[in-house]
Design an enzyme around this catalytic site. Sequence first.
Site, PDB file in Angstrom:
ATOM      1  CG  ASP A 100      -2.078  -1.090   1.306  1.00 20.19           C
ATOM      2  OD1 ASP A 100      -2.538  -1.482   0.435  1.00 20.19           O
ATOM      3  OD2 ASP A 100      -2.136  -1.510   2.403  1.00 20.19           O
TER       4      ASP A 100
HETATM    5  N1  URA Z   1      -1.085  -5.434   3.852  1.00 23.24           N
HETATM    6  C1  URA Z   1      -1.909  -4.697   3.898  1.00 23.24           C
HETATM    7  O1  URA Z   1      -2.798  -4.655   4.235  1.00 23.24           O
HETATM    8  N2  URA Z   1      -1.379  -3.630   3.426  1.00 23.24           N
HETATM    9  C2  URA Z   1      -0.434  -3.468   2.472  1.00 23.24           C
HETATM   10  O2  URA Z   1       0.595  -3.117   1.564  1.00 23.24           O
HETATM   11  C3  URA Z   1       0.611  -5.395   2.634  1.00 23.24           C
HETATM   12  C4  URA Z   1      -0.513  -6.458   3.042  1.00 23.24           C
END
Ligand code: URA
Length: 240
Positions: free
Chosen positions: A106
């Site tokens: 993310d």
């Molecule tokens: N899980 C998430 O919620 N976000 C990420 O960036 C990676 C794994």
Amino acid sequence: MKMERLQKAMAEAGVASRRASEKLIVEGHVKVNGKLVAELDTKVSSSDQVTVDGVPLEREQPEYYLLNKPRGVITSAHDERGRKTVVDILKEGGVTARIYPVGRLDYDTTGVLLLTNDGALANKLMHPSFEIEKTYVAKVKGLISNHDLEQLRHGVVIDGKRTKEANPKLLSVDKQHRVSIVRLTIHEGRYHQVKKMFKAVGHPVEKLTRESDGILNLKGLPGGQWRELKMDEINALKKL
Ligand code: URA
């Protein structure tokens, strides 16, 4: 000069998986040096001009990089809204190959991210059947209980489906600020999986870092920095 099977060269260039490339060949989409080829035993070298539906194959030497992704960059090769991407970071450092991230983190997540132009390896690693072990460290709201940890371990329902067995470990709690730090190892890569898992047990994530992805980890790599993979790491990924 290195000769390789046409479908392998196509997969390496990121056209499609080897199997799907074979289908493209036999269905008559592929030309070598302007001539249609429909046989699967065709071999090509880097000097052969390969086209798929008239589009030339971009055949670069494979390159592999490990980035400790910082917050505030997009995990993609380009962003329509003009935000900085993980590929921009490597380009600023002089990388010119057409690399892209394998999997995603993310915008606000930090940590281990592999980038490569090796389409065959990327396709392989992203396949859900591989169940590569990924370890995250999350700072979450509230004080995590043993019951919460058990739920995370045995699976919680997110988007209507139970998560697979996971391995959570409480690292610390800050009673004054009411936050907990938890390490969580999972074997799947569902969308926003870690954030959704913690939310499901009532502890939204405030900060998230991926510490390791299979054999790759952050040792010796400060936030925002990247390095080329070592030969033994590349070989280990290919052997998986
Ligand atoms: N899980 C998430 O919620 N976000 C990420 O960036 C990676 C794994």
